[in-house]
Write a protein that holds these residues in place. Structure first.
Motif, mmCIF file in Angstrom:
data_model
loop_
_atom_site.group_PDB
_atom_site.id
_atom_site.type_symbol
_atom_site.label_atom_id
_atom_site.label_comp_id
_atom_site.label_asym_id
_atom_site.label_seq_id
_atom_site.Cartn_x
_atom_site.Cartn_y
_atom_site.Cartn_z
ATOM 1 N N ASN A 41 24.282 -33.623 -17.732
ATOM 2 C CA ASN A 41 25.583 -34.004 -17.964
ATOM 3 C C ASN A 41 26.753 -32.809 -18.294
ATOM 4 O OD1 ASN A 41 24.872 -36.667 -17.387
ATOM 5 N ND2 ASN A 41 24.342 -37.065 -19.531
ATOM 6 N N HIS A 42 26.261 -31.701 -18.575
ATOM 7 C CA HIS A 42 26.993 -30.656 -19.113
ATOM 8 C C HIS A 42 27.704 -29.844 -17.730
ATOM 9 C CE1 HIS A 42 28.666 -27.460 -21.762
ATOM 10 N NE2 HIS A 42 27.823 -26.764 -20.959
ATOM 11 N N THR A 43 28.754 -29.402 -17.716
ATOM 12 C CA THR A 43 29.271 -28.592 -16.981
ATOM 13 C C THR A 43 30.132 -27.474 -17.564
ATOM 14 O OG1 THR A 43 30.309 -30.645 -15.389
ATOM 15 C CG2 THR A 43 31.353 -28.607 -14.969
ATOM 16 N N SER A 44 29.670 -26.370 -16.941
ATOM 17 C CA SER A 44 30.272 -25.206 -17.658
ATOM 18 C C SER A 44 31.611 -24.760 -17.502
ATOM 19 C CB SER A 44 29.271 -24.110 -17.482
ATOM 20 O OG SER A 44 29.393 -23.638 -16.029
ATOM 21 N N GLU A 45 32.113 -23.744 -18.110
ATOM 22 C CA GLU A 45 33.590 -23.433 -17.822
ATOM 23 C C GLU A 45 33.406 -22.177 -16.779
ATOM 24 O OE1 GLU A 45 36.478 -23.883 -19.135
ATOM 25 O OE2 GLU A 45 35.426 -25.475 -20.320
ATOM 26 N N PRO A 46 34.608 -21.924 -15.863
ATOM 27 C CA PRO A 46 34.404 -21.127 -14.769
ATOM 28 C C PRO A 46 33.899 -19.728 -15.329
ATOM 29 C CG PRO A 46 36.281 -22.393 -14.639
ATOM 30 C CD PRO A 46 35.637 -22.694 -15.814
ATOM 31 N N GLU A 47 33.014 -19.183 -14.623
ATOM 32 C CA GLU A 47 32.600 -17.598 -14.913
ATOM 33 C C GLU A 47 32.972 -16.822 -13.788
ATOM 34 O OE1 GLU A 47 28.382 -17.595 -15.576
ATOM 35 O OE2 GLU A 47 28.453 -19.080 -16.943
ATOM 36 N N ARG A 48 33.369 -15.705 -14.000
ATOM 37 C CA ARG A 48 34.128 -14.582 -13.165
ATOM 38 C C ARG A 48 32.867 -13.574 -12.993
ATOM 39 N NH1 ARG A 48 39.478 -11.547 -14.472
ATOM 40 N NH2 ARG A 48 37.926 -10.599 -16.007
ATOM 41 N N HIS A 49 32.563 -13.147 -11.844
ATOM 42 C CA HIS A 49 31.715 -12.023 -11.357
ATOM 43 C C HIS A 49 32.402 -11.075 -10.555
ATOM 44 C CE1 HIS A 49 28.514 -14.398 -13.028
ATOM 45 N NE2 HIS A 49 28.807 -15.204 -12.554
ATOM 46 N N ASN A 50 32.799 -10.236 -11.056
ATOM 47 C CA ASN A 50 33.387 -9.153 -10.169
ATOM 48 C C ASN A 50 32.583 -8.388 -8.927
ATOM 49 O OD1 ASN A 50 35.778 -8.940 -11.803
ATOM 50 N ND2 ASN A 50 34.769 -7.538 -13.298
ATOM 51 N N VAL A 51 33.568 -8.076 -8.066
ATOM 52 C CA VAL A 51 32.539 -7.801 -6.677
ATOM 53 C C VAL A 51 33.098 -6.384 -6.163
ATOM 54 C CG1 VAL A 51 31.800 -8.355 -4.095
ATOM 55 C CG2 VAL A 51 32.254 -10.175 -6.099
ATOM 56 N N SER A 52 32.183 -5.556 -5.717
ATOM 57 C CA SER A 52 32.652 -4.074 -5.309
ATOM 58 C C SER A 52 33.214 -4.575 -3.832
ATOM 59 C CB SER A 52 31.829 -3.250 -5.052
ATOM 60 O OG SER A 52 32.123 -1.918 -4.381
ATOM 61 N N SER A 53 34.440 -4.035 -3.592
ATOM 62 C CA SER A 53 35.032 -4.602 -2.393
ATOM 63 C C SER A 53 35.332 -3.387 -1.538
ATOM 64 C CB SER A 53 36.511 -5.323 -2.680
ATOM 65 O OG SER A 53 37.356 -4.486 -3.600
ATOM 66 N N LYS A 54 34.677 -2.333 -1.358
ATOM 67 C CA LYS A 54 34.753 -1.305 -0.566
ATOM 68 C C LYS A 54 34.163 -1.675 0.960
ATOM 69 C CE LYS A 54 34.669 2.014 -4.369
ATOM 70 N NZ LYS A 54 33.925 3.411 -4.679
ATOM 71 N N GLY A 55 34.759 -0.832 1.870
ATOM 72 C CA GLY A 55 34.128 -1.209 3.263
ATOM 73 C C GLY A 55 34.604 -2.530 3.798
ATOM 74 N N THR A 56 34.060 -2.846 5.079
ATOM 75 C CA THR A 56 34.613 -3.888 5.542
ATOM 76 C C THR A 56 33.250 -4.988 5.909
ATOM 77 O OG1 THR A 56 34.124 -3.012 7.860
ATOM 78 C CG2 THR A 56 36.118 -2.694 6.772
ATOM 79 N N GLY A 57 33.545 -6.136 6.390
ATOM 80 C CA GLY A 57 32.351 -6.892 6.662
ATOM 81 C C GLY A 57 31.998 -7.881 5.610
ATOM 82 N N SER A 58 30.806 -8.231 5.387
ATOM 83 C CA SER A 58 30.398 -9.008 4.296
ATOM 84 C C SER A 58 30.292 -8.221 2.916
ATOM 85 C CB SER A 58 28.978 -9.653 4.745
ATOM 86 O OG SER A 58 29.203 -10.450 6.073
ATOM 87 N N LEU A 59 30.620 -9.295 2.010
ATOM 88 C CA LEU A 59 30.533 -8.950 0.679
ATOM 89 C C LEU A 59 29.316 -10.048 -0.019
ATOM 90 C CD1 LEU A 59 34.099 -8.296 -0.347
ATOM 91 C CD2 LEU A 59 32.258 -6.644 0.217
ATOM 92 N N SER A 60 28.618 -9.611 -1.105
ATOM 93 C CA SER A 60 27.622 -10.440 -1.735
ATOM 94 C C SER A 60 27.716 -10.132 -3.235
ATOM 95 C CB SER A 60 26.274 -10.246 -1.073
ATOM 96 O OG SER A 60 25.977 -8.948 -1.422
ATOM 97 N N VAL A 61 27.435 -10.930 -3.822
ATOM 98 C CA VAL A 61 27.185 -10.876 -5.450
ATOM 99 C C VAL A 61 25.914 -11.747 -5.865
ATOM 100 C CG1 VAL A 61 28.649 -12.901 -5.901
ATOM 101 C CG2 VAL A 61 28.391 -11.151 -7.434
#
Length: 803
Positions: A156-176
């Motif tokens: 029943n517990h919902t956490s607060e939003p968590e931020r995860h930074n992503v390296s955004s160099k280049g083109t195409g797909s990104l992942s984390v």
């Protein structure tokens, strides 16, 4: 004091101005320093001094056509900018001040992230990693900042939003990647990206972790293999409910082993059966829970199965030598690994001759591919392949020297392509259906060295031959095997995929024999033929320039030119293919001399006459006449009537004796009333007459009865005697040169008798060399009356009369 302070302050301001570099103007953009590509804006310059200013752009600086806004400000309108640029302004005033400049950066607003998806890789029983990927869109050419936001639900517990930074160099797909506990049931994720031109946010995606859960890839142990089965271990960090194993041999597609739906422990042994012997197999595996996704494939592991004895007999064929039909060369192909079932160590060949019972076995190395069998007129050759586990089934070849019947080559059709040839044939019209076919082919004249073949079933009607070399001429045959062991053969030749005219002419030699010239040449080198030779051409030119040419089939190697008239001749040759005639090779000159033709004709006529005579002598009638004719030419061996028996009896009686003639077989009815008298001619004495005298009594037939009137002996002298005979059909006259009987009396007669007997023996020995049919076996008849005073024997007239 105040004056000194003013000077110091002024100097300080000057130093600051010099250190700072005072600008002559101020520059700015109506859209700012960062603008979106393909947009338009204005760049302004305001000058700090009253002077004429100018605007520049790029490196090196290029003057731009600006517009004056007022007395101190100018501007330049930029239209549809597509890349980063630098603008500057310069004012010409005193003192000189530094120009001002502005860097414009261009790019795009980030695209909204698309296709956001996540998987949950379970590492152990406590936690796992969530991997989310998305498509960032086009390149912005600016420095972007991308963040993934996560919210989890555990119970029943919902956490607060968590931020995860992503390296955004280049083109195409990104992942984390981020870690979550096994207690988390749901997750909510979204992506936010922004740069100097603005931010964007993706749609929020929620996942149930059990739907995206996947185990870690299994770890396979090194397989242990027999000839048909491999066993290996499968290790996993967590228990799973499904396991899929795949395997394949080299250069084959993956084959899935039946899916296992059992509770998998962390370490378990698995076996794969129904494998082929002596084959390298690769294995891989993946697993999944009862729900969720399959894991990634494990790292491949490989092992080779053990050997077995070869499964099938070798593909064996044979070729007969064109020079020795009793010899045989047997060929075999290296078996495929699926047939060899191991590393072939060598081959065994057995030659069995049923007629002699000879049984010879020979072992060969693994590189051998053929064996020449001498004197194999009716033998059986059996070949085996051998590996470490045993021998293959036997492959037997029986020589078909006289059993192969040839069929028309029109039953075979050849269709050529760029790099292959199709050989097709019509099904034989026989009561028996073909059991199998063998198509063989090889470069022309290289059957023993480069023979190749292919076996086909009885229902096939064509074969596609590959590996045909361009500018090479091939020939071959199609063998049809029937169930009753009979074989027929259909030949084909002149097969090539690409050809041109020959590169050289033939090398030849000429031989002059009178008015005949014999030309002999050799085949062109294989590399110079450039295809299939169709014919050779001989060119002959005499001294007057008259030229003749002779076309000879490609299979011939000699040609005779005859007859030639006396002259000086030039001779050369060419070879041709279907694409044209090749160049001229060597050129030779020779001389035909005068008169040689007549000599050759006379020699040929003499030889022909001798041959005809020898052939005719095999007939008895011709043989007899020919021997009588020869007696006419041999005067020194004609029998002497004076040495006959009745002539010797003349010493006991004196007076005149009458020679009575019996009736001949010709049934003569008339009688001679008076004797025929002839003149006697005295001839000079010749040396050797006595020694060459021959007894004539053996030459006279017994039908003749003589009555002779003998006068006293005369001195030895030579004369001619004639004997005349009347007949119904012809007159016969025989003549000879003889000596009178010596006047020494009976003593000499006895000596003559001894000489006569010796001469008869010599004559019999001489006649022994001739055919068994005696030349004088027929009766010789004489008519009329004969006296010793008038005796003339003419053998030649009898020969021609009987003829």
């Amino acid at each position: 004091m105040s004056q000194t302070c003013f000077v110091l302050i002024a100097a300080a301001l000057l130093v600051v101005q010099l250190c700072m570099g005072e600008k002559s103007c101020t520059i700015w953009s109506s859209a700012g320093a960062v603008v979106q590509r393909d947009t338009s804006f204005k760049v302004y310059c305001t000058f700090n001094c009253k002077c004429r200013g100018s605007m520049y752009s790029g490196h090196p600086s290029t003057p731009q056509k600006h517009t004056e806004l007022n007395s101190t400000t100018i501007y330049f309108k930029v239209v549809n900018i597509t890349k980063n640029r630098t603008y500057s302004c310069q004012c010409n005033c005193s003192p000189t001040l530094d120009p001002c400049g502005l860097d414009i950066f261009t790019g795009y607003v980030p695209d909204r992230p698309k296709n956001l998806s996540c998987i949950y890789k379970v590492l152990n029983n406590k936690s796992g990693d969530v991997l989310c990927t998305w498509n960032r869109g086009r390149h912005t050419y600016l420095r972007d900042k991308t963040e993934l936001w996560l919210r989890t639900v555990a119970g029943n517990h919902t956490s607060e939003p968590e931020r995860h930074n992503v390296s955004s160099k280049g083109t195409g797909s990104l992942s984390v990647r981020f870690t979550v506990l096994r207690s988390v049931q749901f997750i909510y994720v979204w992506v936010q990206a922004h740069n100097e031109l603005g931010p964007v946010v993706s749609a929020t995606v929620d996942y149930t972790l059990t739907d995206i859960a996947t185990p870690s890839p299994p770890v396979l142990g090194q397989p242990e293999c027999s000839s048909r089965e491999c066993v290996f271990t499968v290790e996993q960090p967590v228990r799973t409910q499904h396991l899929q194993i795949q395997y394949k041999a080299a250069e084959q597609t993956w084959t899935s082993y039946p899916d296992q739906s059992v509770q998998m422990s962390t370490v378990q042994a698995w076996s794969i059966s129904s494998l082929e012997p002596y084959s390298l197999y690769h294995f891989r595996a993946r697993s999944r829970f009862s729900t969720g996704l399959w894991s990634q494939w494990s790292t491949n592991t490989s092992s080779r199965t053990q050997e077995e004895a070869p499964a099938k007999e070798l593909d064996v064929w044979y070729a007969e030598s064109a020079f020795d039909l009793k010899s045989l060369r047997v060929y075999w192909k290296e078996p495929h690994i699926s047939i060899a079932r191991g590393k072939i160590l060598g081959y065994r060949v057995r030659v069995y001759r049923p007629d002699s019972g000879l049984d010879l076995v020979t072992n060969f190395s693994r590189d051998a591919r053929n064996y020449s069998v001498p004197t194999c007129a009716n033998c059986e050759v059996t070949v085996w392949a051998r590996n470490s586990k045993g021998l293959s089934p036997p492959a037997t070849i029986t020589a078909h020297h006289t059993k192969v019947s040839a069929k028309s080559s029109q039953d075979v059709q050849v269709t050529t392509g760029n790099h292959n040839v199709t050989i097709s044939w019509r099904e034989p019209e026989t009561a028996l259906l073909p059991a199998s076919y063998v198509v063989e082919w090889h470069p022309e004249g290289q059957k023993l060295e480069e023979l190749r073949w292919v076996r086909l079933g009885g229902s096939d009607d064509h074969a596609v031959i590959t590996g045909i070399k361009p500018f090479e001429c091939y020939e071959g045959a199609v063998y049809v095997f029937y169930s009753d062991s009979s074989v027929t053969r259909m030949m084909f030749s002149g097969v090539t995929t690409l050809e041109s005219a020959p590169e050289v002419g033939p090398s030849f030699q000429e031989t002059v024999e009178g008015q005949i010239v014999k030309v002999t040449w050799t085949e062109l080198p294989r590399s110079k033929r450039r295809g299939c030779i169709t014919n050779y051409t001989i060119y002959l030119e005499n001294s007057s320039g008259h030229q003749q040419q002779y076309s000879i089939p490609a299979s011939d190697r000699t040609y005779v030119i005859q007859p030639l008239s006396p002259s000086i001749y030039s001779l050369w040759m060419t070879a041709s293919t279907a694409e044209g005639e090749g160049p001229v090779g060597q050129q030779m000159k020779f001389l035909i001399q005068q008169g040689t033709l007549l000599t050759n004709v006379l020699v040929f006529g003499a030889i022909s006459l001798i041959v005809v005579i020898v052939c005719l002598c095999h007939f008895s009638a011709v043989n007899q006449k020919f021997w009588v004719f020869c007696q006419c030419l041999m005067l020194d061996v004609v029998p002497d009537p004076a040495n006959s028996k009745w002539a010797k009896e003349c010493t006991h009686e004196k007076g005149k004796m009458n020679l009575q003639q019996q009736r001949s077989n010709s049934s003569t009815t008339e009688e001679e009333e008076e004797p025929i008298l002839v003149d006697i001619e005295e001839l000079p004495r010749q040396s050797g007459d006595i020694s060459t005298s021959t007894n004539a009594s053996s030459q006279l037939p017994p039908q003749i009865s003589l009555s002779l009137d003998v006068t006293p002996p005369y001195p030895a002298t030579t004369y001619i005697k004639s004997l005349s005979q009347d007949s119904d059909s012809s007159d016969h006259t025989q003549s000879t040169t003889v000596d009178y009987i010596s006047s020494h009396g009976l003593g000499d007669m006895e000596e003559d008798q001894e000489e006569e007997d010796q001469e008869e023996e010599e004559e019999e020995e001489m006649l022994g060399f001739f055919p068994s049919h005696h030349l004088f076996s027929g009766p010789m008849g004489f008519g009329g009356k004969l006296t010793l005073d008038a005796v003339k024997i003419d053998f030649c007239s009898d020969f021609f009369q009987d003829s």
